[in-house]
Design a protein around this motif. Structure first.
Motif, PDB file in Angstrom:
ATOM      1  N   ILE A  68       0.882  -1.518   0.212  1.00  0.00           N
ATOM      2  CA  ILE A  68      -0.012  -0.082  -0.017  1.00  0.00           C
ATOM      3  C   ILE A  68       0.821   1.116   0.003  1.00  0.00           C
ATOM      4  N   GLY A  69       0.711   2.039  -1.091  1.00  0.00           N
ATOM      5  CA  GLY A  69       1.461   3.128  -0.887  1.00  0.00           C
ATOM      6  C   GLY A  69       2.760   3.186  -1.787  1.00  0.00           C
ATOM      7  N   ALA A  70       2.684   2.156  -2.809  1.00  0.00           N
ATOM      8  CA  ALA A  70       3.731   2.108  -3.956  1.00  0.00           C
ATOM      9  C   ALA A  70       3.014   2.266  -5.323  1.00  0.00           C
ATOM     10  N   THR A  71       1.467   2.751  -5.671  1.00  0.00           N
ATOM     11  CA  THR A  71       0.833   3.694  -6.349  1.00  0.00           C
ATOM     12  C   THR A  71      -0.253   4.595  -5.423  1.00  0.00           C
ATOM     13  N   GLN A  72      -0.347   5.951  -6.572  1.00  0.00           N
ATOM     14  CA  GLN A  72      -0.968   6.578  -6.016  1.00  0.00           C
ATOM     15  C   GLN A  72      -2.293   6.452  -4.660  1.00  0.00           C
ATOM     16  N   GLN A  73      -2.933   5.705  -5.567  1.00  0.00           N
ATOM     17  CA  GLN A  73      -4.399   4.680  -4.825  1.00  0.00           C
ATOM     18  C   GLN A  73      -3.891   3.394  -4.854  1.00  0.00           C
ATOM     19  N   TRP A 229     -22.741  -7.974  -1.095  1.00  0.00           N
ATOM     20  CA  TRP A 229     -22.267  -6.729  -1.643  1.00  0.00           C
ATOM     21  C   TRP A 229     -21.979  -5.832  -0.607  1.00  0.00           C
ATOM     22  N   PHE A 230     -22.839  -4.979  -0.059  1.00  0.00           N
ATOM     23  CA  PHE A 230     -23.038  -3.910   0.753  1.00  0.00           C
ATOM     24  C   PHE A 230     -21.622  -4.065   1.396  1.00  0.00           C
ATOM     25  N   ALA A 231     -21.883  -5.282   2.239  1.00  0.00           N
ATOM     26  CA  ALA A 231     -20.231  -5.439   3.442  1.00  0.00           C
ATOM     27  C   ALA A 231     -19.035  -5.110   2.233  1.00  0.00           C
ATOM     28  N   LEU A 232     -19.262  -5.579   1.090  1.00  0.00           N
ATOM     29  CA  LEU A 232     -18.303  -5.794   0.756  1.00  0.00           C
ATOM     30  C   LEU A 232     -17.822  -3.688   0.022  1.00  0.00           C
ATOM     31  N   GLY A 233     -18.722  -3.603   0.350  1.00  0.00           N
ATOM     32  CA  GLY A 233     -18.642  -2.508  -1.048  1.00  0.00           C
ATOM     33  C   GLY A 233     -17.910  -0.733   0.551  1.00  0.00           C
ATOM     34  N   ALA A 234     -19.207  -1.395   1.867  1.00  0.00           N
ATOM     35  CA  ALA A 234     -18.547  -0.261   2.671  1.00  0.00           C
ATOM     36  C   ALA A 234     -16.931  -1.093   3.166  1.00  0.00           C
ATOM     37  N   ALA A 235     -16.419  -1.180   3.756  1.00  0.00           N
ATOM     38  CA  ALA A 235     -15.468  -1.669   4.171  1.00  0.00           C
ATOM     39  C   ALA A 235     -14.090  -1.029   2.308  1.00  0.00           C
ATOM     40  N   ALA A 236     -14.197  -1.394   1.212  1.00  0.00           N
ATOM     41  CA  ALA A 236     -13.749  -0.773   0.139  1.00  0.00           C
ATOM     42  C   ALA A 236     -13.955   0.683   0.848  1.00  0.00           C
ATOM     43  N   GLY A 237     -15.108   1.468   0.702  1.00  0.00           N
ATOM     44  CA  GLY A 237     -15.293   2.446   0.797  1.00  0.00           C
ATOM     45  C   GLY A 237     -14.306   3.477   2.360  1.00  0.00           C
ATOM     46  N   LEU A 238     -14.971   2.662   2.960  1.00  0.00           N
ATOM     47  CA  LEU A 238     -13.233   3.072   4.297  1.00  0.00           C
ATOM     48  C   LEU A 238     -12.561   3.033   3.712  1.00  0.00           C
ATOM     49  N   PHE A 239     -12.009   1.871   3.205  1.00  0.00           N
ATOM     50  CA  PHE A 239     -10.386   2.362   2.792  1.00  0.00           C
ATOM     51  C   PHE A 239     -10.056   2.998   2.073  1.00  0.00           C
ATOM     52  N   THR A 240     -10.815   3.344   1.491  1.00  0.00           N
ATOM     53  CA  THR A 240     -10.135   4.540   0.422  1.00  0.00           C
ATOM     54  C   THR A 240     -10.456   5.540   1.570  1.00  0.00           C
ATOM     55  N   ALA A 241     -11.254   6.007   1.973  1.00  0.00           N
ATOM     56  CA  ALA A 241     -11.511   7.486   2.756  1.00  0.00           C
ATOM     57  C   ALA A 241     -10.224   7.250   3.306  1.00  0.00           C
ATOM     58  N   TRP A 242      -9.430   6.194   4.620  1.00  0.00           N
ATOM     59  CA  TRP A 242      -8.513   6.963   4.515  1.00  0.00           C
ATOM     60  C   TRP A 242      -7.292   6.219   3.975  1.00  0.00           C
ATOM     61  N   VAL A 243      -7.205   6.274   2.834  1.00  0.00           N
ATOM     62  CA  VAL A 243      -5.984   6.498   1.613  1.00  0.00           C
ATOM     63  C   VAL A 243      -6.414   7.754   0.977  1.00  0.00           C
TER      64      VAL A 243
END
Length: 716
Positions: A68-73, A229-243
């Motif tokens: 994580i951090g090797a690419t811009q996002q 789907w909602f669980a995966l989407g929420a996890a991915a969204g929160l992770f992206t918000a942290w990034v």
């Protein structure tokens, strides 16, 4: 709207020939409309997305997924796609543009099949021409040019294909209830999340579509299959918000909005995007950034009007669910960028055309259906002409809009014309001018950017780079210091300052700056390479080699670094062996001025003055701006009594390094040797003033003694 019936699956799958013809025409029209974009180059942050040198190996591909951090996002599937493309066509921008256009065309074809399937399921009149029109409008609407013409937005075009493919398969699962379609759809949904997390809104969009089809939702049939789907989407969204917050930098004063401000912003954003869909005029890369002020009554109108619209459509849902469903799809898909979460582009503007790439489908499909439904039954020929007439007009607008993305200068000049307060565009236009050799124009752009945004460290850094090229190291150093005051933990600026200090001979200070930069970013190959250069200039060859090897570990494809290692290894040998090693380097690299320069230094030290002079001249043929070669050559010529030949080289060295006191004094001595007393005194006086300004007390005394001695000398 009539209740849906459960269709036979094979009947839904059977597509008549006209559908495939329409799909082909839409694809061809899309590629034709985007032809100008395919001729464009790289812009803005494309270089942060096209695979970096240190990631181009198989190990780099693993880093894309697991570092994580090797690419811009952290979008590993996206950057894997860039990795594959770089293997295919390297840094050739046309290849990337073609892929973006093809993916966009594929998404439009998927829209055609999905909308046709849905409208047939809902027994909607004019299903076929509506599906064709909606797909063509999506393909050719100019608001999507930013997503297709900008290489970076492979994020949109690739994730769009995954999003629509997952939607198509899930709708097939909903009809058949076969688990395999759910599994395939879920897999594609995960692929979308790994490409761009805006696809996290897909399960909510599916529920809106199912509600439109059936008029009600049930927990077991409709909601339960989408819970994962909602669980995966929420996890991915929160992770992206942290990034976005911690790694990319979506934090600070510009992002500190109150809950009330965010609510007002959301209402205005929705209306803005609706406006651009209905009237795509004055589309711009960076829109003006709004001042969200809750004390201004006019700013409440957007949110109030949106609430009233949603309420009105809710009350009308028994007559038709379609308008409310379209609006809910639109707002829900836009939700990640409505202002409730911080995303880095909010630093420049709260809106961007590429943010509504998928969201626009809700409005496009509804409006196209409304247009086709409003056509009288007797006007069937006119109805079938609409899928050609409307897209043709949009295609012309798209073709023209693509011209803005031809190159960086065109893009930023157009942005400034339409948004003069865009400080980022002024700065980036300056970078384009600097790369084109227009340094003065670049400086004017950087200073305009600072006038608009005084606390802009990137502009100060760019001023430092420009002044360095203009031969103003003091001004460049001041600019770098201003950048560091605004952002002390800035490895790029620290390294640039270190490189500047190396150029002026302050090797210890330069090394300290480079080491500070590496403490902030210890894995950056460029920073290790820059420190290697400073260590090499300071004569610390073994340390330089160590950092050059660290640079090669991350990015093996650096022949220039390998050459520097050879030069350092040669420099560590005794003079006879070193001279022989430089000869080998010159045979392999006959246009390398460093090798000629280094060999000339050793030849001079070993008494081979004529050979040294020859090597210095060859070094200057290769690099006429090598001020040390000018100075050393002039010194050897002066020692040989060839002062007339020496003076032009001393003069050129002074032009290249006007702040170098010792070189200016060498020039004064050469003038005196050929009895040009006035010019000698003038040069010496300037050197004296510089030495005093720099606080070099011992040198001041030496120059004063020389001036007195030469003033007392009898005139011829």
């Amino acid at each position: 709207m009539p209740q849906s019936r459960q269709p036979d699956e094979s009947a839904c799958d059977a597509a008549p020939r006209w559908v495939w013809v329409a799909a082909g025409l839409i694809a061809v029209a899309t590629l034709a409309a985007y032809l100008p974009a395919m001729q464009g180059g790289f812009i803005w942050d494309d270089d942060a997305h096209v695979t970096a040198p240190e990631l181009r190996s198989t190990g780099g591909l693993l880093r894309i997924w697991f570092d994580i951090g090797a690419t811009q996002q952290y979008y590993p599937l996206l950057h894997s796609a860039f990795w594959i493309q770089h293997k295919l066509w390297g840094d050739w921008p046309v290849g990337y543009h073609i892929v973006n256009a093809l993916l966009h065309a594929l998404s439009a074809v998927l829209v055609l099949f999905i909308v046709r399937r849905l409208l047939h399921t809902a027994q909607t009149p004019w299903a076929n021409p509506t599906a064709a029109l909606a797909a063509a409008v999506f393909a050719l609407h100019p608001v999507h040019v930013e997503s297709v013409a900008w290489i970076t937005e492979l994020k949109n075009t690739l994730s769009g294909v995954f999003y629509l493919s997952a939607m198509a398969l899930y709708l097939r699962f909903d009809e058949s209830r076969r688990a395999k379609w759910h599994a395939f759809a879920l897999m594609l949904f995960v692929c979308g999340l790994l490409t761009k997390t805006v696809t996290a809104t897909l399960p909510a969009a599916l529920l809106v579509i199912l509600w439109w089809l059936r008029g009600r939702l049930t927990l077991r049939r409709d909601v339960a299959p989408l819970l994962i789907w909602f669980a995966l989407g929420a996890a991915a969204g929160l992770f992206t918000a942290w990034v976005e917050h911690d790694l990319i930098g979506a934090k600070g004063e510009e992002f500190e909005l109150s809950a009330m401000q965010r609510g007002l912003l959301a209402g205005r954003v929705v209306w803005f995007y609706l406006g651009k869909l209905f009237w795509p005029a004055n589309l711009v890369f960076i829109y003006p950034r709004w001042d969200v002020n809750p004390s201004a009554p006019s700013q409440w109108l957007f949110s109030v009007a949106l609430i009233v619209l949603v309420a009105a459509l809710f009350l009308l849902r028994r007559r038709s669910r379609a308008p409310l469903a379209a609006l809910l799809f639109f707002i829900g898909t836009l939700f990640p960028v409505l202002g409730f979460f911080n995303v880095y582009p909010f630093l420049f503007s709260f809106v961007a055309d590429h943010f509504q790439y998928l969201a626009s489908l809700g409005i496009i499909v509804f409006i196209c259906a409304a247009i086709m439904r409003s056509v009288p039954a007797r006007a069937s020929r006119f109805a079938f002409a609409l899928p050609f007439v409307i897209p043709l007009a949009l295609a012309m607008l798209t073709f023209r809009q693509c011209g803005l993305y031809a190159d960086g200068q065109t893009l930023y000049r157009t942005t400034i014309d339409r948004n003069p307060a865009c400080w980022m565009a002024h700065n980036n236009l300056g970078v384009e001018y600097k790369n084109a050799g227009r340094i003065d124009d670049a400086l004017a752009c950087y200073r305009r950017a600072l006038a608009l945004r005084p606390n802009y460290p990137e502009a100060w850094n760019n001023i430092g780079l420009a002044l360095t090229e203009l031969g103003d190291p003091r001004g460049a150093a001041d600019a770098y210091q201003q950048a560091l005051k605004l952002r002390p933990a800035n490895p790029g600026v620290l390294s640039n300052l270190g490189t500047l200090l190396t150029r002026v001979g302050r090797h210890a200070d330069a090394i300290a700056r480079h080491e500070a930069a590496l403490r902030l970013d210890p894995n950056d190959p460029q920073l290790h390479g820059n420190l290697g250069v400073s260590l090499q200039a300071a004569g610390r060859y073994a340390d330089a080699v160590s950092h050059y090897h660290r640079s090669l570990e991350s990015n093996p494809d650096q022949p220039g670094v390998r050459l520097q290692i050879s030069l350092c290894e040669a420099a560590m040998k005794p003079p006879p062996q070193a001279i022989a090693a430089y000869a080998e380097i010159i045979r392999a690299n006959p246009d390398n001025s460093q090798a000629y320069f280094a060999r000339a230094v050793l030849l001079a030290q070993t008494g081979r003055r004529d050979d040294a002079i020859s090597d210095y001249r060859r070094a200057l043929e290769i690099n006429p701006d090598h001020f040390e070669a000018h100075n050393n050559l002039a010194t050897l010529l002066a020692l040989a009594g060839r002062h007339t030949e020496a003076i032009p080289h001393f003069e050129q060295a002074v032009r290249l390094r006007p702040d170098f006191v010792e070189i200016r004094m060498n020039l004064a001595v050469a003038y005196a040797a050929v009895r040009q007393a006035d010019r000698a005194r003038e040069a010496a006086q300037i050197a004296l003033d510089q030495a005093r300004a720099n606080g070099r007390i011992e040198l001041v005394k030496k120059i004063e003694d020389w001036i007195r001695a030469n003033s007392a000398a009898p005139k011829p």
